[in-house]
Write a protein that holds these residues in place. Structure first.
Motif, PDB file in Angstrom:
ATOM      1  N   ALA A 102       0.821  -1.213   0.000  1.00 19.31           N
ATOM      2  CA  ALA A 102       0.000   0.000   0.000  1.00 19.31           C
ATOM      3  C   ALA A 102       0.852   1.259   0.000  1.00 19.31           C
ATOM      4  CB  ALA A 102      -0.941  -0.003   1.208  1.00 19.31           C
ATOM      5  N   SER A 103       2.010   1.218   0.646  1.00 21.13           N
ATOM      6  CA  SER A 103       2.874   2.403   0.703  1.00 21.13           C
ATOM      7  C   SER A 103       3.560   2.698  -0.622  1.00 21.13           C
ATOM      8  CB  SER A 103       3.935   2.208   1.789  1.00 21.13           C
ATOM      9  OG  SER A 103       4.765   1.103   1.486  1.00 21.13           O
ATOM     10  N   THR A 104       3.432   1.793  -1.618  1.00 16.98           N
ATOM     11  CA  THR A 104       4.033   2.017  -2.937  1.00 16.98           C
ATOM     12  C   THR A 104       2.985   2.138  -4.029  1.00 16.98           C
ATOM     13  OG1 THR A 104       4.257  -0.373  -3.259  1.00 16.98           O
ATOM     14  CG2 THR A 104       6.125   0.771  -2.268  1.00 16.98           C
ATOM     15  N   TYR A 105       1.721   2.335  -3.670  1.00 16.83           N
ATOM     16  CA  TYR A 105       0.637   2.422  -4.652  1.00 16.83           C
ATOM     17  C   TYR A 105       0.066   3.839  -4.608  1.00 16.83           C
ATOM     18  CZ  TYR A 105      -3.384   0.929  -7.425  1.00 16.83           C
ATOM     19  OH  TYR A 105      -4.321   0.782  -8.411  1.00 16.83           O
ATOM     20  N   PRO A 106       0.488   4.731  -5.504  1.00 18.20           N
ATOM     21  CA  PRO A 106       0.036   6.127  -5.438  1.00 18.20           C
ATOM     22  C   PRO A 106      -1.219   6.421  -6.249  1.00 18.20           C
ATOM     23  CG  PRO A 106       1.803   5.947  -7.020  1.00 18.20           C
ATOM     24  CD  PRO A 106       1.578   4.559  -6.493  1.00 18.20           C
ATOM     25  N   LEU A 107      -1.741   5.459  -7.014  1.00 17.13           N
ATOM     26  CA  LEU A 107      -2.852   5.748  -7.920  1.00 17.13           C
ATOM     27  C   LEU A 107      -4.137   6.028  -7.142  1.00 17.13           C
ATOM     28  CD1 LEU A 107      -2.210   2.971 -10.592  1.00 17.13           C
ATOM     29  CD2 LEU A 107      -1.415   5.339 -10.589  1.00 17.13           C
ATOM     30  N   LYS A 108      -4.964   6.898  -7.745  1.00 24.21           N
ATOM     31  CA  LYS A 108      -6.280   7.238  -7.183  1.00 24.21           C
ATOM     32  C   LYS A 108      -6.169   7.696  -5.736  1.00 24.21           C
ATOM     33  CE  LYS A 108      -8.495   6.198 -10.947  1.00 24.21           C
ATOM     34  NZ  LYS A 108      -9.144   7.238 -11.775  1.00 24.21           N
ATOM     35  N   ASN A 109      -5.291   8.645  -5.512  1.00 18.19           N
ATOM     36  CA  ASN A 109      -5.112   9.224  -4.177  1.00 18.19           C
ATOM     37  C   ASN A 109      -4.761   8.150  -3.155  1.00 18.19           C
ATOM     38  OD1 ASN A 109      -5.014  11.319  -2.301  1.00 18.19           O
ATOM     39  ND2 ASN A 109      -7.172  11.098  -1.753  1.00 18.19           N
ATOM     40  N   THR A 181       2.984   8.993  -1.948  1.00 12.08           N
ATOM     41  CA  THR A 181       3.434  10.139  -2.741  1.00 12.08           C
ATOM     42  C   THR A 181       4.455  11.000  -2.024  1.00 12.08           C
ATOM     43  OG1 THR A 181       1.563  11.451  -1.937  1.00 12.08           O
ATOM     44  CG2 THR A 181       1.245  10.197  -3.972  1.00 12.08           C
ATOM     45  N   GLY A 182       4.718  10.730  -0.747  1.00 15.78           N
ATOM     46  CA  GLY A 182       5.623  11.583   0.006  1.00 15.78           C
ATOM     47  C   GLY A 182       5.018  12.914   0.391  1.00 15.78           C
ATOM     48  N   GLU A 183       3.712  13.069   0.223  1.00 18.99           N
ATOM     49  CA  GLU A 183       2.997  14.298   0.577  1.00 18.99           C
ATOM     50  C   GLU A 183       1.863  13.951   1.525  1.00 18.99           C
ATOM     51  OE1 GLU A 183       1.646  16.043  -3.004  1.00 18.99           O
ATOM     52  OE2 GLU A 183       3.671  16.428  -3.809  1.00 18.99           O
ATOM     53  N   PRO A 184       1.282  14.945   2.207  1.00 16.92           N
ATOM     54  CA  PRO A 184       0.147  14.651   3.086  1.00 16.92           C
ATOM     55  C   PRO A 184      -1.007  14.018   2.313  1.00 16.92           C
ATOM     56  CG  PRO A 184       1.026  16.823   3.560  1.00 16.92           C
ATOM     57  CD  PRO A 184       1.723  16.347   2.325  1.00 16.92           C
ATOM     58  N   LEU A 185      -1.587  13.003   2.906  1.00 19.71           N
ATOM     59  CA  LEU A 185      -2.694  12.270   2.297  1.00 19.71           C
ATOM     60  C   LEU A 185      -3.990  12.735   2.949  1.00 19.71           C
ATOM     61  CD1 LEU A 185      -3.783  10.056   0.444  1.00 19.71           C
ATOM     62  CD2 LEU A 185      -3.283   8.389   2.237  1.00 19.71           C
ATOM     63  N   VAL A 186      -4.853  13.347   2.155  1.00 18.28           N
ATOM     64  CA  VAL A 186      -6.128  13.884   2.644  1.00 18.28           C
ATOM     65  C   VAL A 186      -7.257  13.072   2.009  1.00 18.28           C
ATOM     66  CG1 VAL A 186      -7.580  15.930   2.867  1.00 18.28           C
ATOM     67  CG2 VAL A 186      -5.080  16.161   2.808  1.00 18.28           C
ATOM     68  N   PHE A 187      -8.137  12.545   2.828  1.00 17.35           N
ATOM     69  CA  PHE A 187      -9.246  11.744   2.319  1.00 17.35           C
ATOM     70  C   PHE A 187     -10.357  11.704   3.356  1.00 17.35           C
ATOM     71  CE2 PHE A 187      -6.459   8.935   4.626  1.00 17.35           C
ATOM     72  CZ  PHE A 187      -7.295   8.078   5.314  1.00 17.35           C
ATOM     73  N   LYS A 248       1.363  -1.788 -15.025  1.00 19.01           N
ATOM     74  CA  LYS A 248       2.250  -2.681 -14.291  1.00 19.01           C
ATOM     75  C   LYS A 248       2.078  -2.534 -12.772  1.00 19.01           C
ATOM     76  CE  LYS A 248       5.803  -2.638 -17.914  1.00 19.01           C
ATOM     77  NZ  LYS A 248       7.214  -2.326 -18.243  1.00 19.01           N
ATOM     78  N   GLN A 249       1.531  -1.398 -12.325  1.00 17.04           N
ATOM     79  CA  GLN A 249       1.355  -1.171 -10.892  1.00 17.04           C
ATOM     80  C   GLN A 249       0.057  -1.749 -10.352  1.00 17.04           C
ATOM     81  OE1 GLN A 249       2.112   2.915  -9.655  1.00 17.04           O
ATOM     82  NE2 GLN A 249       3.069   3.353 -11.627  1.00 17.04           N
ATOM     83  N   LEU A 250      -0.841  -2.142 -11.239  1.00 10.08           N
ATOM     84  CA  LEU A 250      -2.148  -2.607 -10.781  1.00 10.08           C
ATOM     85  C   LEU A 250      -2.030  -3.986 -10.150  1.00 10.08           C
ATOM     86  CD1 LEU A 250      -4.443  -1.534 -13.741  1.00 10.08           C
ATOM     87  CD2 LEU A 250      -3.897  -0.276 -11.656  1.00 10.08           C
ATOM     88  N   PRO A 251      -2.531  -4.165  -8.933  1.00 10.30           N
ATOM     89  CA  PRO A 251      -2.537  -5.501  -8.324  1.00 10.30           C
ATOM     90  C   PRO A 251      -3.676  -6.339  -8.888  1.00 10.30           C
ATOM     91  CG  PRO A 251      -3.496  -3.935  -6.821  1.00 10.30           C
ATOM     92  CD  PRO A 251      -3.041  -3.138  -8.015  1.00 10.30           C
ATOM     93  N   PRO A 252      -3.590  -7.641  -8.813  1.00 15.03           N
ATOM     94  CA  PRO A 252      -4.715  -8.478  -9.287  1.00 15.03           C
ATOM     95  C   PRO A 252      -5.913  -8.339  -8.355  1.00 15.03           C
ATOM     96  CG  PRO A 252      -3.015  -9.832  -8.264  1.00 15.03           C
ATOM     97  CD  PRO A 252      -2.448  -8.446  -8.344  1.00 15.03           C
ATOM     98  N   ASP A 253      -7.085  -8.277  -8.950  1.00 17.07           N
ATOM     99  CA  ASP A 253      -8.323  -8.155  -8.180  1.00 17.07           C
ATOM    100  C   ASP A 253      -8.783  -9.534  -7.728  1.00 17.07           C
ATOM    101  OD1 ASP A 253      -8.602  -5.362  -8.403  1.00 17.07           O
ATOM    102  OD2 ASP A 253      -9.406  -5.584 -10.420  1.00 17.07           O
TER     103      ASP A 253
END
Length: 277
Positions: A102-109, A181-187, A248-253
């Motif tokens: 999870a710490s290496t998956y930056p897609l979709k916030n 992303t190395g930035e604050p994560l807001v959600f 290539k970054q997408l994990p299998p569903d």
């Protein structure tokens, strides 16, 4: 003429006195005397009613002198007959490997990071029982780049118990990895504390698709620009090379994620006119 009239009346049944009538049985009236129940049985069956009626019928001095009646509570039902509440056990917390992914998956916030955060909170809240304490709470969360909690705000809540347990779980959370992303994560995140809602994994196969542009009313005029329908922006397609790197970054569903996505789409788009259950 009288003879003919009598015959005609007899033929048409207008003369009941000419035909024999069955005898009327005598009317029988039965009297039943109901005896009131003994005083001891009346107090045993309904002690609160017996005491209230006695207090109203007696003078105040005599009613005050009456002894208080002891009302025994009913015996508890056996386990086979006792009502059981529905419950849902807390999900297992994400493993160290899942947090590393999870710490290496930056897609979709940082979608995977946000999902693991919600599962971690729900796992620390414990078992959820059916009843007045079940409910949902929605937070606005800000995660610092180092993984620490920077801000937590309650947007709405349907259960004070669910909100209290969620905040306690957030305080007890272990140290989290840095944000992808190395930035604050807001959600924003909704935590469901109930027996019928399970935390299902999201689906990732569409994360490389560009987000559709936000719709704007083309006929809204700001007062100073030229009047006329505004041009709606269109989604910009990704570069083929960047799109291939993103895939290539997408994990299998998982199967659970696919079934959850199908159920979500069915609930969103179903219609009674289509006879869809």
């Amino acid at each position: 003429m009288a003879l003919h009239a009598g015959l005609l009346a007899w033929m048409r049944g207008w003369t009941p006195w000419l035909t024999p009538q069955p005898p009327v049985p005598p009317e029988t009236i039965v009297m039943i005397d109901l005896e009131p129940p003994p005083e001891a049985e009346a107090q045993t069956l309904r002690p609160e009613i017996s005491q209230a009626s006695t207090s109203e019928s007696l003078p105040a001095e005599e009613a005050a002198a009456l002894p208080d009646l002891e009302v025994s509570e009913p015996a508890p039902l056996p386990d086979s007959e006792a009502p059981r509440r529905a419950y849902s056990d807390a999900p297992a917390p994400p493993s160290a490997e899942e947090w590393a992914l999870a710490s290496t998956y930056p897609l979709k916030n940082s979608k995977r990071y946000r999902y693991n955060w919600g599962v971690q909170v729900r796992s620390l809240m414990g078992r959820a029982y059916e009843g007045p304490d079940q409910g949902m709470v929605r937070f606005r969360v800000v995660i610092a780049p180092d993984g620490s909690l920077a801000e937590l705000e309650t947007l709405w809540s349907t259960s004070a118990m669910a909100e209290a347990l969620a905040r306690q779980a957030i305080r007890q959370m272990p140290p989290l990895p840095p944000t992808p992303t190395g930035e604050p994560l807001v959600f924003e995140r909704t935590i469901t504390f109930g027996p019928n809602d399970a935390e299902m994994p999201p689906i990732y196969k569409y994360d490389c698709e560009p987000d559709p542009p936000r719709f704007r009313n083309p006929y809204v005029w700001d007062g100073h620009s030229a009047q006329g329908p505004a041009i709606q922006p269109s989604a910009q397609p990704l570069d083929p090379q960047a799109y291939a790197e993103c895939l290539k970054q997408l994990p299998p569903d998982s199967i659970e994620a696919e079934s959850t996505n199908d159920q979500r789409q069915l609930e969103r788009w179903k219609s009674h006119r289509l006879n869809v259950p």
